[in-house]
Design an enzyme around this catalytic site. Structure first.
Site, PDB file in Angstrom:
ATOM      1  N   HIS B 310       0.871  -1.177   0.000  1.00  0.00           N
ATOM      2  CA  HIS B 310       0.000   0.000   0.000  1.00  0.00           C
ATOM      3  C   HIS B 310       0.912   1.233   0.000  1.00  0.00           C
ATOM      4  CE1 HIS B 310      -3.666   2.175   0.363  1.00  0.00           C
ATOM      5  NE2 HIS B 310      -3.423   2.633   1.579  1.00  0.00           N
ATOM      6  N   GLU B 321       2.156  -0.851   8.101  1.00  0.00           N
ATOM      7  CA  GLU B 321       2.264  -1.891   7.082  1.00  0.00           C
ATOM      8  C   GLU B 321       3.574  -2.661   7.274  1.00  0.00           C
ATOM      9  OE1 GLU B 321       2.046  -0.532   3.007  1.00  0.00           O
ATOM     10  OE2 GLU B 321       1.564  -2.548   2.267  1.00  0.00           O
ATOM     11  N   LYS B 342       3.171   3.917  -5.540  1.00  0.00           N
ATOM     12  CA  LYS B 342       2.771   5.290  -5.213  1.00  0.00           C
ATOM     13  C   LYS B 342       3.960   6.243  -5.210  1.00  0.00           C
ATOM     14  CE  LYS B 342      -1.369   4.009  -2.551  1.00  0.00           C
ATOM     15  NZ  LYS B 342      -1.247   2.544  -2.386  1.00  0.00           N
ATOM     16  N   HIS B 347      -1.045   8.434  -4.972  1.00  0.00           N
ATOM     17  CA  HIS B 347      -2.091   7.596  -4.396  1.00  0.00           C
ATOM     18  C   HIS B 347      -3.392   7.838  -5.168  1.00  0.00           C
ATOM     19  CE1 HIS B 347      -4.596   5.373  -1.859  1.00  0.00           C
ATOM     20  NE2 HIS B 347      -4.289   5.863  -0.674  1.00  0.00           N
ATOM     21  N   PHE B 406      -8.753   4.239   4.509  1.00  0.00           N
ATOM     22  CA  PHE B 406      -8.924   5.256   5.523  1.00  0.00           C
ATOM     23  C   PHE B 406     -10.308   5.029   6.132  1.00  0.00           C
ATOM     24  CE2 PHE B 406      -8.933   9.948   6.333  1.00  0.00           C
ATOM     25  CZ  PHE B 406      -7.693   9.988   6.908  1.00  0.00           C
TER      26      PHE B 406
END
Lengths: 376, 421
Positions: B310, B321, B342, B347, B406
């Site tokens: 991620h 993470e 990313k 993102h 989120f």
């Protein structure tokens, strides 16, 4: 495919904020003044502190998030798993929700500040002053589920569907599929909606969908309502082992998107009915519908009811959820399912239908159906 | 505990990011460590804390509204994926549509226009909803309808049934893939089209994320701003983008002689119960999520070759993470190649799960790992092989792709090579 039971129901609505209140049939009031000439159905009998004792938690949520957490907690409590960390840790969650309330006074101030040739520069500057960090979190659709997970501990899965009426219908259908397919043993499914939002009313008003009243006469159309509805769906064997009481058993669920210019919702509903129950059906049936204020859909629903009555000869009741709640949009299909479950497994029960079919037809698209039956 | 679930074939992919309009151009830049992050030119950024982003190349006029962009981007990537799969010679997709789309709201360009049309003053635009009956009905109504994007795309492509729109914030794209995989596994359909689309880059969204201290503010160095796993990371870089995948049951793909690019072999998910914006301090839900994807695929932790992280470049995400990966992979963790797309494309929020699944598939197909760029100052707490700066030739057969939303929704996908099965 294993049997799926409804083992818990919860509701917050204009017709009361518990399943028992709703079934007792207390008349819900339409508020025609706050957003005149349009009506809305605000929730009745709702106590936000019932399951969310901390003020800080309540402040972190929009009104429809508060309704959703409460209805979800009622459903878990009814199923006997509220607070059962181990079971909640494997319980799946499917929620139908859109964006929550905007701060319309902040929006108004931003619009006022941003005038003239350099409106975008002014807009950027004004936003830094006007927007509050916490509001964003109280707006995102997935935070309905997020708050249910945080406050009630449901954490096996968490997915949110958007898309008005069909989002609610798909949460039910997919929740059933999760259990029938053996992926999950317990699912919490439902939806929520807040009607007391001028920006939402404006959008429906622009489309000419809302009922208007001048006090004396009332034009046909939607009256949107606030609320939330949730169901606990459970693998029947799992429920039996832990001694849970079923409200009803799922016969089947279907969703579709008919080209309404070619195939009417009534015809689509008839096909769905036959795919769910088959040709042969001797059980007595009740229908929970309500055409969400659309005269076209009301005609279609009557046509379906007539066909059902002619075939089964046992259509014992035809109830309008729209009369009870107003139109709950994302929460509409779950609310109808709650009513159906209460009709089958509520306290009274005698002399009623063996099966209840819930219709949910989107105001713009989509036709869905859920059939529940009494557990013998 | 779980037995392996059936793997689902991927027969077509499409990609649109700041790094290009299709898979080929994206891959050239991603595999060579090129950043697509640049100053925003599409709208006024004066006064914003962050003035750069992962902006996609122009495929529509600047004044195109956000809602229309969601649709244009989605159709753009769907066309590439369907062409590659050869499943729809006529451009129509005879199967269900699973989409990840941001929540519907009126954009400010709409609101300014409405304000001027309605000539409203300080009392507020929405104070009297009845005024809206005078307006262009379709426009004002549709922009606020959540199903609108998916309905339009379904109609454009001829998809069947009720199009599903899922939203689990930054995990949405992965959740949409998961729904499609389940529909194929259950036999409900033989094929499914998955699209994640994200075009909500706007002054308001930048402001909102800025207020949560989530965005990088390196305005002087946009291409160096996204620095996942670095000690000096200061937030994520917002981006636009979209990705599409054509998924099929293996039988259906083989029956029509389609080339299988890769498999979605496993899906895992776990919701966090800790906090609205933060993971459990012990990373338990992240660990549970990754291990469920692995067990769903019926493989062991040792089989995972590479992780498409991620890796948002926020202090919190990368820390948690990393903690989860270290706990799950144990002694192997420091050796495991882990990189974040990313770092180069930012993102893509709602689309990210689908975008990164597609990049993971390209990683498998090309036998090359995309790097984590801007890795100048390693975070000593994150002791991983992040494939720094330049791509690396390495055949991988089993990729774990993480997406953490989120709001507490975590999803991991396990993607495997076509020849592995």
């Amino acid at each position: 495919m294993g049997s799926v039971w409804v083992t818990g129901v919860g509701i917050v609505s204009a017709a009361g904020s518990s399943a028992a209140d709703v079934l007792s049939g207390q008349a819900s009031q339409t508020d025609w003044s706050t957003f005149a000439p349009y009506g809305i159905r605000p929730v009745v009998g709702f106590d936000p502190e019932r399951y969310v004792p901390k003020r800080g938690d309540r402040r972190a949520m929009s009104s429809m998030m508060l309704y959703a957490v409460d209805a979800a907690a009622q459903a878990l409590e009814g199923a006997g798993i509220l607070g059962d960390a181990a079971l909640l840790g494997e319980t799946g969650l499917l929620v139908a929700a859109g964006m929550s309330d905007r701060d319309t006074s902040a929006d108004a101030a931003l619009l006022e500040a941003a005038r003239g040739d350099d409106q975008w520069v002014r807009h950027n500057a004004a936003m830094q002053e006007q927007l509050r960090p916490t509001l964003f979190l109280a707006q995102l659709p997935n935070l309905v589920a997020g708050n249910i997970s945080i406050l009630l501990g449901v954490s096996g899965m968490s997915r949110t569907l958007m898309g008005e009426e069909m989002a609610g219908a798909e949460c039910i259908r997919l929740g059933i599929a999760q259990i029938a397919g053996g992926q999950r043993r317990i699912m919490l499914v439902g939806g929520c909606f807040s009607a007391e939002r001028p920006e939402v009313l404006a959008s429906y008003a622009a489309a000419g969908l809302l009922s208007r009243s001048d006090g004396a006469t009332r034009e046909a159309g939607m009256v949107i309502g606030s609320g939330a509805a949730f169901l606990v769906l459970e693998d029947a064997d799992h429920a039996r082992r832990r001694g849970a009481r079923p409200y009803g058993q799922v016969v089947g669920a279907a969703t579709g998107r008919a080209d309404r210019s070619a195939v009417g919702p009534a015809e689509q509903a008839w096909q769905q009915w036959q795919s769910i129950v088959g040709e042969e059906d001797s059980a007595s049936v009740a229908l929970v519908g309500g055409a969400n204020g659309s005269t076209l859909l009301a005609d279609e629903e009557r046509a379906f009811a007539d066909r059902l009555a002619a075939t089964t000869d046992r259509l014992v009741e035809h109830r309008s959820a729209t009369e009870m709640f107003g139109h709950l949009i994302d929460a509409s299909a779950p609310a109808r399912a709650v009513v159906a479950a209460m009709m089958l497994g509520g306290a009274s029960g005698e002399g009623q239908a063996d099966r209840v079919v819930c219709l949910e037809w989107g105001h713009g698209y989509g036709e869905s159906q859920l059939v529940l039956e009494r557990v013998q | 505990m779980n037995k392996a679930s059936t793997a689902v074939a991927v027969t077509g992919v499409g990609l649109l990011t700041a790094n290009g309009l299709d898979c080929a151009s994206n891959w050239t830049r991603l595999s060579n460590g090129v950043s697509g992050i640049r100053p925003i030119t599409r709208f006024e950024t004066e006064g914003l804390g962050t003035r750069f982003a992962g902006c996609v190349p122009d495929i529509c006029p600047d004044e195109t509204t956000i809602a229309d962009r969601h649709i244009l981007y989605a159709n753009h990537v769907a066309a590439e994926a369907m062409t590659q799969s050869g499943i729809s010679p006529d451009g129509r997709f005879a199967g269900p549509l699973f989409m990840a789309v941001p929540g519907a709201e009126h954009g400010w360009e709409d609101l300014f226009q409405l304000r001027d049309e309605l000539a409203v003053g300080a009392e507020g635009l929405f104070a009297d909803p009845a005024r809206y009956e005078r307006l262009d009905r379709t426009r004002t109504y549709l922009r606020r309808i959540d199903a609108r994007v998916a309905l339009q795309v379904a109609d454009d492509l001829g998809c069947t049934g009720v199009p599903l729109t899922t939203f689990t914030a930054c995990a949405s794209g992965a959740s949409a893939i998961q729904f499609a995989v389940e529909a194929i596994r259950s036999g409900e359909t033989e094929r499914a089209l998955v699209i994640g689309t994200e075009a909500s880059l706007s002054p308001e969204l930048i402001t909102r994320f800025s207020l949560l201290s989530a965005l990088s503010r390196r305005n002087e160095d946009p291409s160096g701003a996204s620095r996942p796993f670095s000690k000096d990371r200061d937030g994520f870089v917002m981006a636009e983008g979209a990705a599409a995948l054509v998924l099929e049951s293996t039988e259906a793909a083989r029956r029509r002689g389609a080339e299988i690019l890769a498999f979605v072999a496993g899906c895992g998910e776990a919701a966090d119960t800790f906090h609205r914006t933060r993971s459990s301090p012990d990373a338990s839900s992240i660990i549970r999520c990754m291990s469920q994807a692995i067990s769903d695929a019926g493989i062991s932790v040792d089989t995972v070759d590479y992780i498409n992280a991620h890796g948002t470049s926020t202090p919190e995400n990368d820390k948690m993470e990393g903690k989860g990966i270290a706990a799950l992979f144990g002694n192997r963790a420091p050796l495991m190649p882990i990189s974040s797309n990313k770092s180069m494309i930012g993102h893509t929020l709602t689309a990210a799960g689908a975008v990164e699944a597609v990049v993971s598939i390209l990683t498998i197909v090309h036998g090359q790992l995309p790097p984590t760029i801007n890795y100048v100052t390693p975070d000593p707490e994150l002791n991983f092989d992040v494939v720094p700066d330049a791509g690396r030739r390495q055949q991988v057969d089993c990729v774990l792709s993480n997406s953490f939303g989120f709001g507490g929704q975590n999803v991991s996908l396990l993607l495997t090579s076509a020849h592995g099965r």
